[in-house]
Design a protein around this motif. Structure first.
Motif, PDB file in Angstrom:
ATOM      1  N   LEU A  30       0.771  -1.099  -0.092  1.00  0.00           N
ATOM      2  CA  LEU A  30       0.036  -0.114  -0.063  1.00  0.00           C
ATOM      3  C   LEU A  30       0.850   1.202   0.196  1.00  0.00           C
ATOM      4  O   LEU A  30       1.813   1.473   0.744  1.00  0.00           O
ATOM      5  CB  LEU A  30      -0.950   0.147   1.224  1.00  0.00           C
ATOM      6  CG  LEU A  30      -1.874  -1.299   1.333  1.00  0.00           C
ATOM      7  CD1 LEU A  30      -2.615  -0.817   2.778  1.00  0.00           C
ATOM      8  CD2 LEU A  30      -2.872  -1.020   0.413  1.00  0.00           C
ATOM      9  N   PRO A  31       0.377   2.295  -0.797  1.00  0.00           N
ATOM     10  CA  PRO A  31       1.238   3.411  -0.715  1.00  0.00           C
ATOM     11  C   PRO A  31       0.766   4.087   0.624  1.00  0.00           C
ATOM     12  O   PRO A  31      -0.284   3.752   1.139  1.00  0.00           O
ATOM     13  CB  PRO A  31       0.579   4.317  -1.812  1.00  0.00           C
ATOM     14  CG  PRO A  31      -0.118   3.474  -2.803  1.00  0.00           C
ATOM     15  CD  PRO A  31      -0.478   2.127  -1.961  1.00  0.00           C
ATOM     16  N   GLN A  32       1.757   4.964   1.208  1.00  0.00           N
ATOM     17  CA  GLN A  32       1.313   5.350   2.478  1.00  0.00           C
ATOM     18  C   GLN A  32       0.157   6.238   2.538  1.00  0.00           C
ATOM     19  O   GLN A  32      -0.694   6.030   3.691  1.00  0.00           O
ATOM     20  CB  GLN A  32       2.670   6.124   3.079  1.00  0.00           C
ATOM     21  CG  GLN A  32       2.401   6.685   4.446  1.00  0.00           C
ATOM     22  CD  GLN A  32       3.562   7.345   5.144  1.00  0.00           C
ATOM     23  OE1 GLN A  32       4.579   7.591   4.258  1.00  0.00           O
ATOM     24  NE2 GLN A  32       3.657   7.752   6.383  1.00  0.00           N
ATOM     25  N   PRO A  33      -0.091   6.944   1.783  1.00  0.00           N
ATOM     26  CA  PRO A  33      -1.335   7.757   2.077  1.00  0.00           C
ATOM     27  C   PRO A  33      -2.897   6.899   2.079  1.00  0.00           C
ATOM     28  O   PRO A  33      -3.774   6.969   2.738  1.00  0.00           O
ATOM     29  CB  PRO A  33      -1.437   8.610   0.652  1.00  0.00           C
ATOM     30  CG  PRO A  33      -0.338   8.921   0.345  1.00  0.00           C
ATOM     31  CD  PRO A  33       0.663   7.459   0.640  1.00  0.00           C
ATOM     32  N   VAL A  34      -2.678   5.662   1.235  1.00  0.00           N
ATOM     33  CA  VAL A  34      -3.792   4.637   1.054  1.00  0.00           C
ATOM     34  C   VAL A  34      -3.665   3.934   2.551  1.00  0.00           C
ATOM     35  O   VAL A  34      -5.157   3.703   3.188  1.00  0.00           O
ATOM     36  CB  VAL A  34      -3.647   3.736  -0.130  1.00  0.00           C
ATOM     37  CG1 VAL A  34      -4.717   2.528   0.172  1.00  0.00           C
ATOM     38  CG2 VAL A  34      -3.764   4.399  -1.316  1.00  0.00           C
ATOM     39  N   GLY A  35      -2.492   3.539   3.052  1.00  0.00           N
ATOM     40  CA  GLY A  35      -2.482   2.936   4.236  1.00  0.00           C
ATOM     41  C   GLY A  35      -3.012   3.807   5.462  1.00  0.00           C
ATOM     42  O   GLY A  35      -3.913   3.455   6.309  1.00  0.00           O
ATOM     43  N   PHE A  36      -2.806   4.879   5.362  1.00  0.00           N
ATOM     44  CA  PHE A  36      -3.389   5.794   6.371  1.00  0.00           C
ATOM     45  C   PHE A  36      -4.656   6.211   6.347  1.00  0.00           C
ATOM     46  O   PHE A  36      -5.361   6.026   7.135  1.00  0.00           O
ATOM     47  CB  PHE A  36      -2.622   7.236   6.363  1.00  0.00           C
ATOM     48  CG  PHE A  36      -3.035   8.368   7.072  1.00  0.00           C
ATOM     49  CD1 PHE A  36      -2.437   8.389   8.369  1.00  0.00           C
ATOM     50  CD2 PHE A  36      -4.086   9.351   6.811  1.00  0.00           C
ATOM     51  CE1 PHE A  36      -2.738   9.303   9.601  1.00  0.00           C
ATOM     52  CE2 PHE A  36      -4.397  10.140   7.898  1.00  0.00           C
ATOM     53  CZ  PHE A  36      -3.938  10.323   9.193  1.00  0.00           C
ATOM     54  N   PHE A  37      -5.171   6.609   5.154  1.00  0.00           N
ATOM     55  CA  PHE A  37      -6.659   6.309   5.069  1.00  0.00           C
ATOM     56  C   PHE A  37      -7.372   5.107   5.311  1.00  0.00           C
ATOM     57  O   PHE A  37      -8.422   5.143   6.193  1.00  0.00           O
ATOM     58  CB  PHE A  37      -7.170   6.521   3.393  1.00  0.00           C
ATOM     59  CG  PHE A  37      -8.558   6.405   3.136  1.00  0.00           C
ATOM     60  CD1 PHE A  37      -9.556   7.253   3.534  1.00  0.00           C
ATOM     61  CD2 PHE A  37      -9.135   5.471   2.265  1.00  0.00           C
ATOM     62  CE1 PHE A  37     -10.987   7.144   3.212  1.00  0.00           C
ATOM     63  CE2 PHE A  37     -10.363   5.045   2.327  1.00  0.00           C
ATOM     64  CZ  PHE A  37     -11.382   6.196   2.655  1.00  0.00           C
ATOM     65  N   LEU A  38      -6.988   4.177   5.260  1.00  0.00           N
ATOM     66  CA  LEU A  38      -7.582   2.753   5.635  1.00  0.00           C
ATOM     67  C   LEU A  38      -7.515   2.711   7.076  1.00  0.00           C
ATOM     68  O   LEU A  38      -8.101   1.974   7.643  1.00  0.00           O
ATOM     69  CB  LEU A  38      -6.803   1.515   4.946  1.00  0.00           C
ATOM     70  CG  LEU A  38      -7.058   1.232   3.186  1.00  0.00           C
ATOM     71  CD1 LEU A  38      -6.435   0.178   2.817  1.00  0.00           C
ATOM     72  CD2 LEU A  38      -8.664   1.248   3.088  1.00  0.00           C
ATOM     73  N   THR A  39      -6.538   3.074   7.873  1.00  0.00           N
ATOM     74  CA  THR A  39      -6.286   3.172   9.229  1.00  0.00           C
ATOM     75  C   THR A  39      -7.268   3.807   9.892  1.00  0.00           C
ATOM     76  O   THR A  39      -7.751   3.496  10.735  1.00  0.00           O
ATOM     77  CB  THR A  39      -4.831   3.276   9.656  1.00  0.00           C
ATOM     78  OG1 THR A  39      -3.909   2.622   8.881  1.00  0.00           O
ATOM     79  CG2 THR A  39      -4.651   3.347  11.032  1.00  0.00           C
ATOM     80  N   VAL A  40      -7.398   5.134   9.295  1.00  0.00           N
ATOM     81  CA  VAL A  40      -8.601   6.102   9.787  1.00  0.00           C
ATOM     82  C   VAL A  40      -9.915   5.355   9.529  1.00  0.00           C
ATOM     83  O   VAL A  40     -10.767   5.406  10.461  1.00  0.00           O
ATOM     84  CB  VAL A  40      -8.339   7.434   9.179  1.00  0.00           C
ATOM     85  CG1 VAL A  40      -9.724   8.417   9.595  1.00  0.00           C
ATOM     86  CG2 VAL A  40      -7.175   8.223   9.387  1.00  0.00           C
TER      87      VAL A  40
END
Length: 135
Positions: free
Chosen positions: A17-27
């Protein structure tokens, strides 16, 4: 629900996962935890308004079980992951084989959720003594 299904499908793909996508999925994981609590509170309120006393108490307990067994620990875990992503670090958490001992604990809120649902259905179908008799 649609986003949760899409997330589950995406999680099965062998991609980094790209970091922005990973961050979005964590949120999004945090938001899903909040949604479960909101659902339990809505069910509790519906039971309270319908004077389903036993069901009201049951949904209160279900909410508390989800809060303390899922939301608080996983919420803190996801928040720590978000902070780590924002700071550019990596976040790893390993319980090892001892983590298997937590499985029965995580089943308790799920089982009680279905108990609350069944209790509410049974109590709603039971005729009230205060209701007027059909003529």
């Amino acid at each position: 629900s649609v986003l949760a299904i899409a997330q589950s499908i995406y999680a099965q793909l062998p991609v980094n996962l790209p970091q922005p996508v990973g961050f979005f999925l964590t949120v999004f994981e945090i938001l899903k935890l909040v949604a479960v609590i909101q659902f339990c509170m809505a069910m509790r309120q519906a039971c309270e308004e319908a004077d389903l006393i036993e069901s009201t108490q049951s949904w209160t307990l279900t909410r508390n079980l989800f809060l303390w067994i899922y939301v608080v620990p996983f919420g803190l875990f996801y928040l720590a992951a978000c902070v780590t992503m924002l700071t550019g670090g990596s976040f790893h958490f390993n319980l090892g084989p001892a983590g298997l001992l937590l499985i029965p604990v995580f089943l308790v809120p799920l089982i009680h959720f279905f108990m609350s649902t069944s209790r509410m259905k049974r109590e709603a179908e039971t005729p009230s003594l205060d209701a007027p008799l059909p003529t």
